[in-house]
Structure formats: C-alpha cells, structure tokens
Motif scaffolding. Structure first.
Motif, PDB file in Angstrom:
ATOM      1  N   LEU A 142     -19.687 -53.728   4.409  1.00  0.00           N
ATOM      2  CA  LEU A 142     -18.231 -53.539   4.375  1.00  0.00           C
ATOM      3  C   LEU A 142     -17.648 -53.411   5.774  1.00  0.00           C
ATOM      4  CD1 LEU A 142     -17.991 -51.092   1.353  1.00  0.00           C
ATOM      5  CD2 LEU A 142     -16.962 -53.386   1.475  1.00  0.00           C
ATOM      6  N   THR A 151     -17.128 -45.397   0.432  1.00  0.00           N
ATOM      7  CA  THR A 151     -18.590 -45.372   0.508  1.00  0.00           C
ATOM      8  C   THR A 151     -19.063 -44.212   1.378  1.00  0.00           C
ATOM      9  OG1 THR A 151     -18.681 -47.766   0.175  1.00  0.00           O
ATOM     10  CG2 THR A 151     -20.659 -46.729   1.077  1.00  0.00           C
ATOM     11  N   GLY A 200     -13.009 -49.662   1.180  1.00  0.00           N
ATOM     12  CA  GLY A 200     -14.385 -49.583   0.695  1.00  0.00           C
ATOM     13  C   GLY A 200     -15.274 -48.783   1.631  1.00  0.00           C
ATOM     14  N   VAL A 201     -15.053 -48.927   2.928  1.00  0.00           N
ATOM     15  CA  VAL A 201     -15.807 -48.158   3.923  1.00  0.00           C
ATOM     16  C   VAL A 201     -15.544 -46.671   3.730  1.00  0.00           C
ATOM     17  CG1 VAL A 201     -15.902 -47.587   6.402  1.00  0.00           C
ATOM     18  CG2 VAL A 201     -16.021 -49.979   5.666  1.00  0.00           C
ATOM     19  N   PRO A 228     -21.425 -55.545  -1.628  1.00  0.00           N
ATOM     20  CA  PRO A 228     -20.001 -55.514  -1.985  1.00  0.00           C
ATOM     21  C   PRO A 228     -19.587 -56.867  -2.575  1.00  0.00           C
ATOM     22  CG  PRO A 228     -20.348 -55.031   0.359  1.00  0.00           C
ATOM     23  CD  PRO A 228     -21.658 -55.478  -0.203  1.00  0.00           C
ATOM     24  N   ALA A 264     -11.650 -53.982   2.685  1.00  0.00           N
ATOM     25  CA  ALA A 264     -12.964 -53.587   3.208  1.00  0.00           C
ATOM     26  C   ALA A 264     -12.895 -52.196   3.829  1.00  0.00           C
ATOM     27  CB  ALA A 264     -13.467 -54.611   4.214  1.00  0.00           C
ATOM     28  N   ARG A 279     -24.578 -51.090   1.828  1.00  0.00           N
ATOM     29  CA  ARG A 279     -23.223 -51.445   1.404  1.00  0.00           C
ATOM     30  C   ARG A 279     -22.222 -51.128   2.515  1.00  0.00           C
ATOM     31  NH1 ARG A 279     -21.341 -52.361  -3.322  1.00  0.00           N
ATOM     32  NH2 ARG A 279     -19.108 -52.388  -3.604  1.00  0.00           N
ATOM     33  N   ARG A 323     -17.453 -56.881   7.153  1.00  0.00           N
ATOM     34  CA  ARG A 323     -16.333 -57.624   6.556  1.00  0.00           C
ATOM     35  C   ARG A 323     -14.996 -57.185   7.147  1.00  0.00           C
ATOM     36  NH1 ARG A 323     -17.269 -58.269   0.056  1.00  0.00           N
ATOM     37  NH2 ARG A 323     -19.159 -59.503   0.216  1.00  0.00           N
ATOM     38  N   ARG A 324     -14.818 -55.880   7.278  1.00  0.00           N
ATOM     39  CA  ARG A 324     -13.574 -55.335   7.843  1.00  0.00           C
ATOM     40  C   ARG A 324     -13.355 -55.860   9.258  1.00  0.00           C
ATOM     41  NH1 ARG A 324     -14.476 -49.555   9.392  1.00  0.00           N
ATOM     42  NH2 ARG A 324     -15.560 -50.745  10.976  1.00  0.00           N
TER      43      ARG A 324
END
Length: 193
Positions: free
Chosen positions: A122, A160, A156-157, A89, A153, A118, A125-126
């Motif tokens: 993520l 994904t 993005g999770v 990411p 994030a 990925r 990061r979250r």
C-alpha cells in the motif's frame, strides 16, 4: 480469488462439519451478502465446486441433508486464500473482508507478517500514485484519478497500521491463544441444530 470460496472453506473448517444451510445462515448473519456479494446460490455452487476440487468431502445425513468436511487439500487452499487476502491489497474489498472475518485462523505472528506485506504494498501504491499525479500533464483532470489512488492507498496504510498496532498489543484471540475461534472444529453450533 473468490471471497465466497474462502468464506465457505472457513466456515466448514470452523465447525469441523457443516451443512449448506448452516454455512449460508452464518455468512448472511455476518452481512457477507453486502460486503462480499455472497448469495445463497453462490454458497451452494462453491460447496459443489470445492467438493469436485477435492477440498471438501460430502456425506448425506438422513433424512436428506448433506454435510461437508474439509480435506487436507481444503486446508491448504483455505490457508493460501486467507494469506493472500491479508497480504495483497485488491481494488475490491471483498477478499480483505473475508480474510478479516477469518483472521483468528492465523497465529498472531503470521497475521502480523502478512499485514506488514500489505502495508509495504500500500505504501508503494500511494507513493507511485503521488509521483504520477506530480508528473502528469494533459488532460489535467486525469490528475484527479491519481489523487484518488493516492488517497485510497493512504487510507489503507493508516488502517493497516492501526490493525497492526492492535494485533501487536494482543488484541483478539488468535490461533494458539486461549479462547481463539481459529482452530479447526472450534466453533460451537449454537442454533439451527
């Protein structure tokens, strides 16, 4: 990483042999000028640099056109860039967008494995951003920055996970599947020739 580099290698690979105008026309028709900041000049610069780096070979075709062909080194570079675009990411979305445009170049199993990497990154990061926001002191408004990172994030999770579900359910013809546009030289030139 350069989205333009990945995209140029991907288009040359897709056609098996391509000239600059064909490459540029394809990328512009995909909207790559908007989502990857690809410009005509950056395409020709990438072609020149990739040829210099040994990733492409060039051949003059009469009357005055230059065609490009992917080398073995170019195939390796393409695969490295594509895999990194899907697994890592980045703050800017251009590499992911380029990776998605060329997704069928991977087998389904490879794409799923990379997207799981990925997803894990993520989620990490979250969770880190959530912890930073919870533990933040002064100035209080900086907590909003961590909230933005957590939200970004988290989005993005969710995205994904959705793509993983679609791929695992058989969506999109991938490399090795019938009808996949993912093999070298598998693209048809339908116009411009």
């Amino acid at each position: 990483m350069s989205a333009t580099r990945l995209l140029v290698l991907g288009v040359v690979r897709g056609y098996g042999r391509a000239h600059g105008y064909l490459i540029g026309n394809d990328l512009m028709s995909w909207g790559a000028g908007e989502w990857a900041n690809v410009k005509w000049g950056s395409i020709y610069h990438a072609l020149k640099q990739l040829t210099k780096d040994g990733c492409l070979t060039d051949e003059t075709v009469p009357p005055a056109r230059t065609d490009y062909v992917l080398t073995a080194k170019g195939e390796q570079e393409f695969r490295r860039l594509l895999r990194d675009a899907l697994r890592r990411p980045e703050t800017r979305p251009d590499m992911l967008a380029a990776g998605l445009a060329l997704l069928p170049s991977l087998t389904r199993a490879d794409a799923v494995a990379l997207l799981h990497e990925r997803l894990a990154a993520l989620e990490s990061r979250r969770d880190t951003a959530r912890e930073q926001a919870a533990g933040w002191g002064e100035p209080a408004h900086v907590r909003e920055l961590f909230g933005l990172w957590e939200h970004t994030a988290g989005s993005g999770v969710a995205w994904t996970r959705g793509l993983l579900e679609r791929l695992e359910a058989g969506a999109y013809p991938m490399a090795g599947d019938r009808g996949s546009p993912g093999g070298p030289g598998s693209w048809s030139i339908l116009k411009l020739e």
